[in-house]
Design a protein around this motif. Structure first.
Motif, short mmCIF file in Angstrom:
data_model
loop_
_atom_site.label_atom_id
_atom_site.label_comp_id
_atom_site.label_asym_id
_atom_site.label_seq_id
_atom_site.Cartn_x
_atom_site.Cartn_y
_atom_site.Cartn_z
N VAL B 55 25.19 74.60 143.33
CA VAL B 55 26.11 75.06 142.28
C VAL B 55 25.79 74.35 140.96
O VAL B 55 25.45 73.16 140.96
N TYR B 110 35.58 78.48 136.57
CA TYR B 110 34.30 78.74 137.23
C TYR B 110 33.83 80.15 136.88
O TYR B 110 34.65 81.06 136.69
N TYR B 112 31.16 83.18 138.30
CA TYR B 112 30.21 83.65 139.31
C TYR B 112 29.43 84.84 138.73
O TYR B 112 30.03 85.77 138.19
N GLN B 216 29.84 89.38 135.78
CA GLN B 216 30.36 88.02 135.86
C GLN B 216 31.84 88.03 136.20
O GLN B 216 32.62 88.82 135.67
N ARG B 230 33.50 81.34 145.62
CA ARG B 230 32.46 82.13 146.29
C ARG B 230 33.07 83.12 147.28
O ARG B 230 32.50 84.19 147.52
N ALA B 233 34.38 85.92 145.04
CA ALA B 233 33.25 86.74 144.58
C ALA B 233 32.79 87.69 145.69
O ALA B 233 32.53 88.87 145.44
N LEU B 270 26.98 80.42 141.09
CA LEU B 270 28.23 79.76 140.68
C LEU B 270 28.00 78.64 139.67
O LEU B 270 27.11 77.80 139.86
#
Lengths: 286, 286
Positions: B55, B110, B112, B216, B230, B233, B270
């Motif tokens: 990450v 965050y 992703y 994104q 994650r 996502a 990520l």
């Protein structure tokens, strides 16, 4: 044999540039190996131009003649299954057997990226040149406007013993000249335009913009001399750093002297973004 | 001793995550070595949370206690001179000795990233997860809106034997509880807010957008469970691929069952973008 035009994305970091050279890992030799493995015969990749060691491409164009019945989408998938992670085919299309990726390119677009900030950027280190001091983007944009248009860009041409990202136009200019035609070459196809000669190029766009902590220079021209974009980036950086006034670039241009321009910027900041062809050259099958 | 808050950018690719673990190359151990080399004493980095192997971080926050007279800008430069290219300090600032990078974090952001296209992308391979099939961004955005707010996110919590990117809130929740205080810990500073407990978190923002060939997902919350981003996502990807309707995510959430959610997406997509602290916690010197 069918002529296939490939659009190729590669990360320049671990390649010794585009052009095949002995046992060195180059983009051309990597692609030619994948093609040989797929079709079982040798085939030469003809690119729109060479890129230097470390330079990236989002969409390099290259054609290759194949003895294969696969449709272009399957050729793309089959090549990608054989290619390493840092080089992949984004598109494959069948073109007229007279199409040539180098001779038919109308223009190319290169992008040079600086990443600003006192600290280097781990996430952009391999994609942009670190510039620890602020850049005056509007001064750079002003200087860039002065460079646009048709000029003799000899001041930005790197010496021939340096590796370069030139498009080899001077070599190809004779390919369809009177001498070449007299020696048995066929006539050029109807879509082929006259090529620039010597060190005169038409710089159709040269833009400077700030994107987050990046400063990007985008240059579009009918051809680029060896080292031209990296020389322009180094020259505009001198203006951006306040070491020269924007109008200084006109003196550099007029001098035709490589030593007057800014230093070539490092390869990791340079990306070939696009190669443009005449639409009629890509109409295949007719 | 002075307490210094560092803002750190790192490329997760060649680190075994944030947290020190034996001889493995981790971000924490890399930073602690640089600090030891600079100040000549051992010092522990306290981060806002752990990130998993692979990450990335644009702005990880971590504090460290130093015996040094250097001003923060010089500390940053001196550490960067000792740090490898894939881990650099973007900012150093002196903070109150009671400041804590983990206990005082109000929220984190965050991101992703998926990269679309039939071919994997060499220039984005280490920064985004390749998704060869199209994603329906508006269906994903719809599902994302259903996940926002204060919920029990147990359905996205990875099992404890997997490496995670959790922020360790459950561990720290007791740090200033009655038992800890009774056993001699000092009272928390005035800016410290109550921490979330269990698997309830406030997901303040969850946005899905298309940026060129990237899709994104940006998630902002007062804390994240291990594997939460994650897992989100992977769950939104199921909706984007048309395998589930947006409303399905409510069933997943209500189930509190990790097996009902989409698979955890790979680490390279990520990035920890930001850690937010109360302004009053950063007012130093007063």
């Amino acid at each position: 044999m069918r002529r296939i035009l490939l659009t190729i994305e590669f990360h320049g970091g671990s390649f010794f540039g585009w052009q095949r050279q002995g046992a060195a890992r180059t983009v051309q030799s990597t692609l030619e190996e994948a093609v040989r493995d797929l079709v079982g015969h040798e085939a030469t990749m003809h690119s729109s131009g060479r890129t230097d060691r470390g330079v990236h491409a989002l969409a390099m164009a290259a054609h290759v003649d194949l003895d294969s019945r696969l449709d272009p989408a399957s050729i793309m998938m089959a090549l990608n299954a054989r290619l390493p992670q840092d080089c992949k085919v984004r598109r494959a299309q069948e073109v007229d057997p007279r199409f040539h990726a180098r001779f038919d390119a109308l223009s190319k677009l290169y992008r040079y990226s600086f990443v600003l900030g006192r600290a280097p950027s781990p996430l952009l280190a391999d994609r942009a040149c670190h510039m620890p001091r602020p850049l005056d983007v509007s001064a750079m944009a002003h200087a860039a406007r002065l460079l646009m248009g048709r000029h003799d860009f000899a001041c930005f041409e790197s010496s021939s013993d340096e590796a370069g990202d030139d498009d080899g136009l001077d070599i190809t200019a004779d390919r369809f000249g009177p001498a070449a035609l007299a020696s048995g070459h066929s006539a050029p196809p109807p879509w082929r335009k006259p090529r620039p000669r010597g060190s005169v190029r038409n710089l159709m766009a040269l833009e400077v913009r700030r994107v987050g902590r990046l400063v990007q220079i985008e240059a579009s021209a009918d051809g680029f001399l060896r080292g031209m974009v990296r020389g322009i980036a180094g020259t505009l950086a001198q203006v951006g750093l306040g070491r020269q006034e924007p109008a200084w670039v006109l003196q550099v241009l007029a001098s035709r002297d490589r030593r007057k321009a800014g230093a070539n910027m490092p390869a990791e900041g340079l990306t070939l973004v696009r190669v443009v062809y005449p639409p009629e050259a890509l109409k295949w099958p007719l």
